[in-house]
Motif scaffolding. Structure first.
Motif, short mmCIF file in Angstrom:
data_model
loop_
_atom_site.label_atom_id
_atom_site.label_comp_id
_atom_site.label_asym_id
_atom_site.label_seq_id
_atom_site.Cartn_x
_atom_site.Cartn_y
_atom_site.Cartn_z
N MET A 1 4.07 -4.13 13.86
CA MET A 1 3.53 -3.78 12.55
C MET A 1 3.43 -2.26 12.44
SD MET A 1 -0.07 -4.97 10.80
CE MET A 1 0.45 -6.68 10.77
N ARG A 2 3.88 -1.71 11.31
CA ARG A 2 3.87 -0.25 11.15
C ARG A 2 2.44 0.27 10.99
NH1 ARG A 2 2.80 1.31 6.05
NH2 ARG A 2 3.09 -0.15 4.34
N GLU A 3 2.32 1.58 11.21
CA GLU A 3 1.02 2.22 11.06
C GLU A 3 0.62 2.30 9.60
OE1 GLU A 3 -1.12 6.51 12.16
OE2 GLU A 3 0.90 6.03 12.89
N LEU A 4 -0.64 2.05 9.32
CA LEU A 4 -1.17 2.19 7.97
C LEU A 4 -1.18 3.67 7.59
CD1 LEU A 4 -2.50 0.32 5.78
CD2 LEU A 4 -4.70 1.14 6.67
N THR A 5 -0.82 3.98 6.34
CA THR A 5 -0.79 5.38 5.90
C THR A 5 -1.73 5.59 4.72
OG1 THR A 5 0.97 5.08 4.25
CG2 THR A 5 1.65 5.47 6.54
N TYR A 6 -2.03 6.86 4.48
CA TYR A 6 -2.84 7.19 3.32
C TYR A 6 -2.13 6.80 2.03
CZ TYR A 6 -5.45 9.85 -0.15
OH TYR A 6 -6.17 10.21 -1.25
N GLY A 7 -0.81 6.88 2.02
CA GLY A 7 -0.05 6.45 0.85
C GLY A 7 -0.30 4.98 0.52
N ASP A 8 -0.48 4.15 1.55
CA ASP A 8 -0.80 2.73 1.33
C ASP A 8 -2.13 2.58 0.61
OD1 ASP A 8 1.52 1.84 2.69
OD2 ASP A 8 0.49 1.99 4.62
N VAL A 9 -3.11 3.39 1.02
CA VAL A 9 -4.43 3.32 0.41
C VAL A 9 -4.38 3.79 -1.05
CG1 VAL A 9 -6.82 4.13 0.54
CG2 VAL A 9 -5.56 3.62 2.65
N LYS A 10 -3.66 4.88 -1.30
CA LYS A 10 -3.54 5.39 -2.66
C LYS A 10 -2.83 4.38 -3.56
CE LYS A 10 -4.22 8.72 -4.53
NZ LYS A 10 -5.37 8.99 -5.46
N ALA A 11 -1.78 3.74 -3.05
CA ALA A 11 -1.08 2.73 -3.82
C ALA A 11 -2.00 1.56 -4.13
CB ALA A 11 0.15 2.25 -3.06
N ALA A 12 -2.83 1.18 -3.17
CA ALA A 12 -3.78 0.09 -3.38
C ALA A 12 -4.79 0.46 -4.45
CB ALA A 12 -4.49 -0.25 -2.07
N ALA A 13 -5.28 1.71 -4.42
CA ALA A 13 -6.26 2.15 -5.41
C ALA A 13 -5.69 2.05 -6.82
CB ALA A 13 -6.70 3.58 -5.12
N ASP A 14 -4.44 2.44 -6.99
CA ASP A 14 -3.80 2.34 -8.30
C ASP A 14 -3.59 0.89 -8.70
OD1 ASP A 14 -3.66 5.10 -8.38
OD2 ASP A 14 -1.59 5.20 -7.65
N ARG A 15 -3.25 0.06 -7.72
CA ARG A 15 -2.91 -1.34 -7.99
C ARG A 15 -4.12 -2.16 -8.42
NH1 ARG A 15 -0.50 -2.26 -3.22
NH2 ARG A 15 1.53 -1.51 -3.96
N ILE A 16 -5.28 -1.90 -7.81
CA ILE A 16 -6.45 -2.74 -8.08
C ILE A 16 -7.43 -2.11 -9.06
CG2 ILE A 16 -6.22 -3.81 -5.81
CD1 ILE A 16 -8.66 -2.26 -4.88
N ALA A 17 -7.10 -0.93 -9.56
CA ALA A 17 -7.99 -0.26 -10.53
C ALA A 17 -8.26 -1.18 -11.72
CB ALA A 17 -7.36 1.04 -11.00
#
Length: 351
Positions: free
Chosen positions: A1-17
């Motif tokens: 499994m790849r490392e979690l990145t800050y970009g993943d968190v930012k994408a999630a914030a936009d997705r669930i806003a």
């Protein structure tokens, strides 16, 4: 499994806003948390630390899990990989509730597998979210095996309580919201079970230069043991908080996050977890799970031995408390409140 990145968190914030409840933060009384030892010859004026509690237990379904579940399903819908058979999970706890809730928001079926011994109140709550509840066997392992068979037979999307980048990234959106409300945040304190919430929060915190204190019960230390061993290992689960922090093994994703700079590992005993939970009720009328109180116990506890006193430990270092520095700004995440409050009493008047 790849490392979690800050970009993943930012994408999630936009997705669930707009799909989840933004977290509320509230300050603890000045002086409620003791700061680190000061040199008696230091003549500089002391400044109390600022401690805030992030009231994430007010989230949909009563825990932070709603963030990851919503991100997981929305990402699959956006990618066209959300099957007609819906989503499935083996969990009677907060993850199962969040999965069922998010599935209802997305208009898909959630099939949740539980042991037949699961409390009726959990079954009823899951069904209130529209879940198809399947009771199988007497142990979680049997329910999990049935869930895996269901995935193979139907093509349903398998979800996980914590070991998935989309789940962890959704949880990490908490740190983004906390920073917006507490400018100059120095430290975030988070309880750890399997590591989904920790991995997301620590990844975002690392990006912003914020320290993460990862707190576990002494006898429920999957992440601490993984850091010590250098790889995920099975641990014994025996804690008052094991209903929500009782993962036998931390995810590799969480271990990777724990090996970053500015991450400190703290273990706290059950009696101090119970005391922190009671204090939240006595002084704030906040009723949370023992798992949520575990985070606060790291600040409220007393040093357990002289060699521990006021040390700011490095990654993987064992400590039994965390002592803030003068003027340090700290956020403590209270992550869930799916608990029976009947054992909470009020022996003292609120401060």
């Amino acid at each position: 499994m790849r490392e979690l990145t800050y970009g993943d968190v930012k994408a999630a914030a936009d997705r669930i806003a707009g799909r989840i409840r933004p977290v509320t933060v509230a300050p603890l009384d000045s002086g409620a948390i003791r700061t680190a030892y000061r040199d008696p010859l230091d003549e500089r004026a002391s400044r109390p630390c600022e401690v805030w509690v992030a009231l994430e237990y007010m989230q949909h379904t009563g825990s932070f899990k709603a963030r990851g579940a919503q991100n997981f399903l929305q990402a699959h819908r956006d990618a066209g990989t959300l099957p007609e058979a819906g989503v499935t999970i083996a969990s009677g706890g907060n993850a199962g509730l969040a999965c069922a809730w998010a599935a209802r928001q997305e208009g898909v079926t959630a099939t949740v597998f539980l042991p037949a011994t699961a409390p009726a109140v959990k079954v009823a709550k899951l069904r209130s979210y529209g879940a198809d509840v399947r009771l199988v066997g007497d142990e979680y392992a049997e329910a999990l095996a049935a869930c895996e068979e269901f995935v193979s037979a139907t093509g349903a999307l398998a979800s996980h309580a914590y070991d998935n980048p989309l789940i962890a990234a959704g949880a990490g959106t908490l740190l983004e919201e906390i920073r917006q409300q507490i400018p100059g945040l120095d430290t975030v304190v988070v309880a750890v079970g399997g590591g989904g919430l920790f991995a997301g929060v620590a990844t975002a915190a690392q990006h912003h230069g914020v320290r993460t204190v990862a707190v576990e019960p002494e006898n429920c230390r999957a992440l601490n043991a993984a850091v010590e061993a250098g790889h995920p290992v099975d641990v014994t689960v025996d804690s008052i908080a094991s209903d929500s922090l009782g993962a036998r093994r931390a995810s590799r994703m969480a271990l990777t996050a724990a090996q970053h700079e500015r991450v400190h590992s703290v273990l706290v005993p059950d009696d101090e977890i119970a005391a922190a939970r009671r204090a939240l009720w006595d002084h704030r009328r906040i009723a949370v799970e023992h798992g949520a109180a575990t985070a606060l116990a790291a600040l409220a506890s007393s040093p357990r031995r002289t060699t521990d006193h006021d040390v700011q430990p490095g990654p993987g270092t064992l400590s039994r408390h965390y002592r803030p520095a003068d003027g340090e700004k700290i956020a403590v995440i209270l992550c869930g409140a799916n608990t029976d409050p009947s054992d909470l009493t009020s022996p003292t008047e609120p401060n």
